[in-house]
Design a protein around this motif. Structure first.
Motif, PDB file in Angstrom:
ATOM      1  N   ILE A  61     -10.288   4.524  -0.657  1.00  0.00           N
ATOM      2  CA  ILE A  61     -10.586   5.021   0.686  1.00  0.00           C
ATOM      3  C   ILE A  61     -10.665   3.759   1.549  1.00  0.00           C
ATOM      4  O   ILE A  61     -11.343   2.800   1.220  1.00  0.00           O
ATOM      5  N   TYR A  96     -11.101   1.066   4.670  1.00  0.00           N
ATOM      6  CA  TYR A  96     -12.057   0.743   5.736  1.00  0.00           C
ATOM      7  C   TYR A  96     -11.468   1.139   7.076  1.00  0.00           C
ATOM      8  O   TYR A  96     -10.281   0.894   7.322  1.00  0.00           O
ATOM      9  N   HIS A 154      -1.868  -0.619   7.649  1.00  0.00           N
ATOM     10  CA  HIS A 154      -0.630  -1.400   7.697  1.00  0.00           C
ATOM     11  C   HIS A 154       0.202  -1.130   6.448  1.00  0.00           C
ATOM     12  O   HIS A 154      -0.135  -0.263   5.631  1.00  0.00           O
ATOM     13  N   GLY A 209       0.451  -2.502   3.668  1.00  0.00           N
ATOM     14  CA  GLY A 209      -0.261  -2.556   2.380  1.00  0.00           C
ATOM     15  C   GLY A 209      -0.909  -1.219   2.059  1.00  0.00           C
ATOM     16  O   GLY A 209      -0.725  -0.664   0.969  1.00  0.00           O
ATOM     17  N   HIS A 210      -1.657  -0.673   3.019  1.00  0.00           N
ATOM     18  CA  HIS A 210      -2.285   0.635   2.802  1.00  0.00           C
ATOM     19  C   HIS A 210      -1.210   1.707   2.591  1.00  0.00           C
ATOM     20  O   HIS A 210      -1.343   2.591   1.758  1.00  0.00           O
ATOM     21  N   THR A 254       0.218   1.825  -1.052  1.00  0.00           N
ATOM     22  CA  THR A 254      -0.609   2.514  -2.059  1.00  0.00           C
ATOM     23  C   THR A 254      -0.548   4.021  -1.833  1.00  0.00           C
ATOM     24  O   THR A 254      -0.432   4.803  -2.785  1.00  0.00           O
ATOM     25  N   ASP A 314     -13.455   4.824   4.214  1.00  0.00           N
ATOM     26  CA  ASP A 314     -14.703   4.205   3.786  1.00  0.00           C
ATOM     27  C   ASP A 314     -15.378   3.735   5.079  1.00  0.00           C
ATOM     28  O   ASP A 314     -14.891   2.811   5.726  1.00  0.00           O
ATOM     29  N   ALA A 367      -4.748  -1.785  -5.024  1.00  0.00           N
ATOM     30  CA  ALA A 367      -4.119  -3.089  -5.249  1.00  0.00           C
ATOM     31  C   ALA A 367      -5.080  -3.931  -6.083  1.00  0.00           C
ATOM     32  O   ALA A 367      -6.229  -3.548  -6.323  1.00  0.00           O
ATOM     33  N   ASP A 375      -6.809  -6.427  -5.465  1.00  0.00           N
ATOM     34  CA  ASP A 375      -8.003  -7.002  -4.819  1.00  0.00           C
ATOM     35  C   ASP A 375      -9.301  -6.301  -5.200  1.00  0.00           C
ATOM     36  O   ASP A 375     -10.362  -6.909  -5.176  1.00  0.00           O
ATOM     37  N   ILE A 376      -9.207  -5.014  -5.529  1.00  0.00           N
ATOM     38  CA  ILE A 376     -10.436  -4.262  -5.773  1.00  0.00           C
ATOM     39  C   ILE A 376     -10.438  -3.649  -7.179  1.00  0.00           C
ATOM     40  O   ILE A 376     -11.063  -2.633  -7.424  1.00  0.00           O
ATOM     41  N   PHE A 405       0.152  -7.422  -4.156  1.00  0.00           N
ATOM     42  CA  PHE A 405      -0.131  -7.585  -2.736  1.00  0.00           C
ATOM     43  C   PHE A 405       1.146  -7.855  -1.968  1.00  0.00           C
ATOM     44  O   PHE A 405       2.012  -8.596  -2.410  1.00  0.00           O
ATOM     45  N   TRP A 406       1.238  -7.266  -0.789  1.00  0.00           N
ATOM     46  CA  TRP A 406       2.373  -7.523   0.095  1.00  0.00           C
ATOM     47  C   TRP A 406       2.055  -8.689   1.024  1.00  0.00           C
ATOM     48  O   TRP A 406       0.954  -8.755   1.568  1.00  0.00           O
TER      49      TRP A 406
HETATM   50  O1  ME8 Z   1     -11.021  -2.280  -0.160  1.00  0.00           O
HETATM   51  N1  ME8 Z   1      -0.769  -5.410  -0.094  1.00  0.00           N
HETATM   52  O2  ME8 Z   1     -10.561  -0.911   1.635  1.00  0.00           O
HETATM   53  P1  ME8 Z   1      -9.373  -1.692   2.338  1.00  0.00           P
HETATM   54  C1  ME8 Z   1      -0.890  -4.305  -0.821  1.00  0.00           C
HETATM   55  N2  ME8 Z   1     -12.772   0.388   1.292  1.00  0.00           N
HETATM   56  N3  ME8 Z   1      -1.877  -3.417  -0.671  1.00  0.00           N
HETATM   57  C2  ME8 Z   1      -2.784  -3.660   0.278  1.00  0.00           C
HETATM   58  C3  ME8 Z   1      -2.727  -4.803   1.092  1.00  0.00           C
HETATM   59  C4  ME8 Z   1      -1.647  -5.701   0.871  1.00  0.00           C
HETATM   60  N4  ME8 Z   1      -1.480  -6.805   1.582  1.00  0.00           N
HETATM   61  N5  ME8 Z   1      -3.769  -4.770   1.933  1.00  0.00           N
HETATM   62  C5  ME8 Z   1      -4.457  -3.619   1.671  1.00  0.00           C
HETATM   63  C6  ME8 Z   1     -11.272  -1.318   0.548  1.00  0.00           C
HETATM   64  N6  ME8 Z   1      -3.860  -2.943   0.676  1.00  0.00           N
HETATM   65  C7  ME8 Z   1     -12.380  -0.363   0.186  1.00  0.00           C
HETATM   66  C8  ME8 Z   1     -11.899   0.519  -0.951  1.00  0.00           C
HETATM   67  S1  ME8 Z   1     -12.241   2.447  -2.750  1.00  0.00           S
HETATM   68  C9  ME8 Z   1     -13.524   3.228  -3.428  1.00  0.00           C
HETATM   69  C10 ME8 Z   1     -12.918   1.471  -1.492  1.00  0.00           C
HETATM   70  C11 ME8 Z   1      -4.285  -1.644   0.135  1.00  0.00           C
HETATM   71  O3  ME8 Z   1      -9.152  -0.978   3.637  1.00  0.00           O
HETATM   72  C12 ME8 Z   1      -4.528  -1.705  -1.363  1.00  0.00           C
HETATM   73  O4  ME8 Z   1      -4.515  -0.418  -1.883  1.00  0.00           O
HETATM   74  O5  ME8 Z   1      -9.607  -3.135   2.357  1.00  0.00           O
HETATM   75  C13 ME8 Z   1      -5.930  -2.258  -1.413  1.00  0.00           C
HETATM   76  O6  ME8 Z   1      -6.529  -2.053  -2.668  1.00  0.00           O
HETATM   77  C14 ME8 Z   1      -6.568  -1.455  -0.315  1.00  0.00           C
HETATM   78  O7  ME8 Z   1      -5.542  -1.326   0.683  1.00  0.00           O
HETATM   79  C15 ME8 Z   1      -7.800  -2.089   0.293  1.00  0.00           C
HETATM   80  O8  ME8 Z   1      -8.134  -1.344   1.424  1.00  0.00           O
END
Ligand code: ME8
Length: 652
Positions: free
Chosen positions: A12, A14, A20, A22-23, A26, A51, A260, A262-263, A292-293
C-alpha cells in the motif's frame, strides 16, 4: 467451490506523492497475475491501497496547510484515477485511515500485548522519515540511512515506546524458511533474508509519540502505532480478519505479496511473518521482491523531478503516435516486463519505450494482425474459411501453450513475453513463407483456406496470451477478429487450444492498432500547434480544390499496373521500393505505405499508377510515378480495380 481464493497484494503506497513508474510496475505485475488467474478460472482477490498514517504524510499535509485527513483524501484520488486509467482491475482498495482497518490494527495490538508480545520500553536510536524506518547507530552509513535506495539524513529519537518482541521469533522464522524455501522469491533474495535474521533480531519499536495523526495505542493516547505495524496489517484487513471469518478462511494466507526489494527483508520477510505468528495466522505463500527502476540511469527522485507519471507519458506518446491512449497504456504495461527480467533492476527510458513500441508492437504484432485480417477481406470478403489448422503452425504454438502458464504463475513475465513474441515471429514467418497472395494468384484455394485459417487462429491465440498484459489491445484484436464470445469470458485451457476460431466468423475491417511513433520527433508537448496532424474527423472540412477542365484531367496518365517486387528502404520506415509493371515498361516507384503494407503481400497486386508524374529522388532512389491510395484516418489504403483487368489498362 471451496477452492481457495487466489489472493494477491501490492504494497500500500504512501500518499505523500503521485504514483510513478515504480509503483506502476508493481501494480501492473499484480494485475497481470490477477488477470491470468481469472483467465484460468480461479476466483481472485487482488488488493492494493494506500498507506496514510506516516509521519511524512502528516508533514506533507502540514506543508500544504491542510489537515492530514483532508490531504490524504485528495491524494488518494490520484491513485484511484491512475489505476483506473492504466487498466488495473483490483478487487479491493484499502486505505489505512478506514475504520475497518483501524479496528484490525487496534485489535491486533491488543491481542499481541495480551500475549506478552508487546511491552513498554525506552527507544533510543535513529529514525529515517522518508523510509519510515528505525535504525540503530551501528547500522548507519556515514550517519545516514543505510538503505541503498535512500541514504538520506536520519533523526535522533529518544522516547518511551511499545516494543514488539521480534527477537522471540528469530528461530521460528529461520525454521519456517528452511522448511519452505519457496516462500522467498526470487531465489537469489533468500540468502539476504536468512542472513539478516541470523545476524540477530532485536525487538522492534512499534509506536511513536503521537504527532497528531495515526492510530492511537489502545489505553495510551500519548502514542500512535508505528506506520509499518499499521500498514502490514492491511493484508489481513482486506482478507476479512475479525470481520468475516468465512472470508478469511477462503482468502488467507495470501498467495503472493508483491513489492520491490526496498521493503522486502526487514518488513515483509521478517516483521510481517513474526506478527502473523503472534496472531496465530498462517504465513503468506509467497513473498516476491522485484528490482528497482531508474530513469535514464538515475535514481527516481522528487528533487530531480524525473519521476515518470505513467498516465502523462501514455498521453504524450499517444499524441505522437496517433494510437489511442488506452493502447499506449497497454504498451507501457507490456514494456516494463519486456526488456528486464522481473526481479532485476531496470532502467527506464522513453526512447527505449518508443523503440520497443515500434519494433514489437507496431511492426511485429500490429502488422501481423493488420495484414492477416486485410488479406482475409481481400480473399474471403472478411469471412473465416472452414479449415483445420496447419499442423506445422500448431507445433509452433506448442511452446507457448505449454510453457506460458508456468512462466506467469512464477512471475517470469519476461519469459512469458519471449514465448508470446516467439510465436508472433513464427506467425509472421509462416505468412511470408506460405505467401497467401501467391496461393490466391495461383488459385490454390484449399491451401489458401488452410493458411489463412491457421494464421487467424494463431492471431486469436496471441490475443488470449497477451490479454493479461494488454487487455485493451487484446480486446481490440478480438473485436477485429469478430470473435462471437467476449474475451473476458474465455478460459485458458479451452481458449488456448488451436483450432478454436469458428469457421464463418465475420471479421471487422482491419484497423491499425499500434501506430508507429516517429522516433526523431520532439515530444508532443513541445510541438508547435501547427505541426499536429489534423484529427480524422476534421478531414471533410478540407477546402475543396479549384475545378480543372477535362483537358487538364486528360493530361494525367493513369494506368492499372502490377507490383512485381517490393522491398523496404533501409532507414526509411515508411517507404517501400516497388518494381511496377505498367504494361509498357517496368519501373521503380517509391511509395509511403510501409506502415500499412508488408512488402510480401504487395507482390502480384494490381494498383492504379500515375505514370506521367515527374520523376523524383526519394531517399536516393529514383521514383517514377505514384500509386493512388485513399487517405483514411492518416492511413493509406491502396486503390485497385474492382474486377481483374489487364495490366496497362487506362484509368479514365
Ligand atoms: O514503502 N522501482 O510505500 P512506497 C520499482 N507504504 N518499484 C518502486 C520504485 C522504483 N524506483 N519506487 C517505488 C511503502 N516502487 C510502504 C509500503 S506495504 C505494507 C507498505 C514501488 O510508496 C515498489 O513496489 O514507498 C516499492 O516496494 C513500493 O513502491 C514502495 O512504495
Amino acid at each position: 467451490m471451496g477452492d481457495k481464493v487466489y489472493y494477491i497484494t501490492t504494497p500500500i503506497y504512501y500518499v505523500n506523492d503521485a504514483p510513478h513508474i515504480g509503483h506502476f510496475s508493481t501494480t501492473v505485475a499484480a494485475d497481470v497475475l490477477a488477470r491470468f488467474q481469472r483467465l484460468r478460472g480461479r476466483e481472485v482477490l487482488f488488493a492494493t491501497g494506500t498507506d496514510e498514517h506516516a509521519p511524512k504524510v502528516a508533514e506533507a499535509a502540514r506543508q500544504r496547510g491542510k489537515e492530514p485527513q483532508q490531504f490524504v483524501d485528495e491524494i488518494v484520488q490520484t491513485y484511484l484515477q491512475t489505476w483506473q486509467e492504466t487498466h488495473i482491475d483490483y478487487d479491493d482498495f484499502v486505505r489505512t485511515s478506514e475504520p475497518r482497518h483501524k479496528a484490525v490494527v487496534t485489535a491486533a495490538f491488543e491481542r499481541l500485548r495480551e500475549r506478552g508480545d508487546i511491552y513498554r520500553g525506552i527507544y533510543e536510536g535513529w529514525y529515517c522519515v522518508p523510509d519510515e524506518t528505525f535504525w540503530q547507530e551501528s547500522e548507519l552509513i556515514e550517519g545516514r540511512c543505510p538503505n541503498p535506495e535512500c541514504r538520506r539524513p536520519v533523526q535522533k529519537v529518544q522516547e518511551e515506546n511499545w516494543f514488539f518482541r521480534l527477537s522471540a521469533y528469530q528461530d521460528r522464522l529461520l525454521e519456517y524458511y528452511e522448511a519452505h524455501p519457496e516462500v522467498l522469491q526470487p531465489d537469489f533474495r533468500r540468502n539476504e533474508v536468512l542472513s539478516f535474521i541470523r545476524s540477530g533480531l532485536r525487538d522492534a519499536s512499534i509506536t511513536r509519540s503521537a504527532y497528531g495523526w495515526g492510530i492511537p495505542v489502545p489505553d495510551d493516547p500519548s502514542k500512535v502505532i508505528y506506520v509499518w505495524f499499521d500498514a502490514l496489517l492491511n493484508y489481513i484487513t482486506v482478507a476479512g480478519y475479525l470481520q468475516d471469518e468465512a472470508k478469511l478462511r477462503d482468502v488467507w494466507p495470501a498467495d503472493v505479496h508483491l513489492m520491490a526489494k526496498d521493503i522486502f527483508v526487514r518488513f515483509h520477510a521478517t516483521l510481517w511473518p513474526a506478527i502473523l505468528m503472534g496472531l496465530e495466522l498462517p504465513l503468506p505463500r509467497r513473498l516476491f521482491a522485484h528490482g528497482f527502476w531508474t530513469v535514464d540511469g538515475e535514481k527516481i527522485s522528487k528533487s530531480k523531478g524525473n519521476a515518470i507519471n505513467p498516465r502523462q507519458l501514455a498521453a504524450e506518446v499517444a499524441e505522437r503516435s496517433g494510437s489511442s491512449y488506452d493502447v499506449v497504456v497497454d504498451a507501457l504495461r507490456f514494456f516494463i516486463f519486456r526488456e528486464v527480467p522481473f526481479g532485476l533492476d531496470g532502467d527506464f527510458s522513453t526512447t527505449g519505450f518508443v523503440h520497443r513500441f515500434n519494433s514489437d508492437l507496431a511492426n511485429d504484432l500490429g502488422n501481423l494482425v493488420n495484414r492477416s485480417i486485410s488479406m482475409l477481406h481481400r480473399y474471403y470478403e472478411g469471412v473465416v474459411p472452414a479449415a483445420t489448422p496447419d499442423p506445422a503452425l500448431v507445433a509452433l504454438a506448442e511452446p507457448l501453450v505449454r510453457d506460458l502458464p508456468a512462466a506467469l504463475e512464477e512471475l517470469r513475465f519476461h519469459q512469458a513475453l519471449d514465448l508470446i513474441w516467439g510465436f508472433i515471429s513464427a506467425l509472421n514467418k509462416y505468412v511470408d513463407e506460405q505467401a497467401p497472395w501467391r496461393l490466391a494468384r495461383e488459385e490454390r484455394r484449399e491451401e489458401l483456406a488452410r493458411v489463412m485459417y491457421s494464421v487467424l487462429d494463431g492471431v486469436r491465440l496471441v490475443a488470449v496470451a497477451i490479454s493479461p498484459f494488454m487487455p485493451v489491445a487484446a480486446g481490440e484484436i478480438w473485436r477485429q477478429l469478430g470473435m462471437p464470445t467476449p474475451l473476458a469470458a474465455q478460459r485458458w485451457d479451452e481458449a488456448m487450444r488451436p483450432g478454436g476460431l469458428p469457421a464463418a466468423t465475420v471479421t471487422a475491417t482491419a484497423e491499425p492498432i499500434f501506430r508507429r511513433i516517429e522516433e526523431k520527433r520532439r515530444p508532443a508537448k513541445e510541438k508547435p500547434v501547427a505541426e499536429t496532424t489534423p484529427a480524422p474527423a476534421e478531414k471533410p472540412a478540407e477546402p475543396a480544390q479549384p475545378t480543372i477542365t477535362f483537358d487538364e484531367f486528360q493530361r494525367l496518365d493513369l494506368r492499372v499496373a502490377r507490383i512485381e517486387a517490393a522491398e523496404r528502404i533501409p532507414g526509411a520506415n515508411k517507404l517501400l521500393k516497388l518494381t511496377v509493371n505498367t504494361g509498357t515498361d517496368t519501373r521503380t516507384v517509391v511509395a509511403g505505405i510501409a506502415l500499412w503494407y508488408a512488402p510480401e503481400e504487395l507482390v502480384g497486386r494490381k494498383v492504379v499508377l500515375v505514370c506521367n508524374l515527374a520523376p523524383a529522388k526519394i531517399r536516393g532512389v529514383e521514383s517514377q510515378g505514384m500509386l493512388l491510395a485513399a487517405d483514411t484516418e492518416g492511413r493509406a489504403v491502396l486503390l485497385q480495380p474492382e474486377q481483374d483487368v489487364p495490366v496497362g489498362s487506362k484509368v479514365r
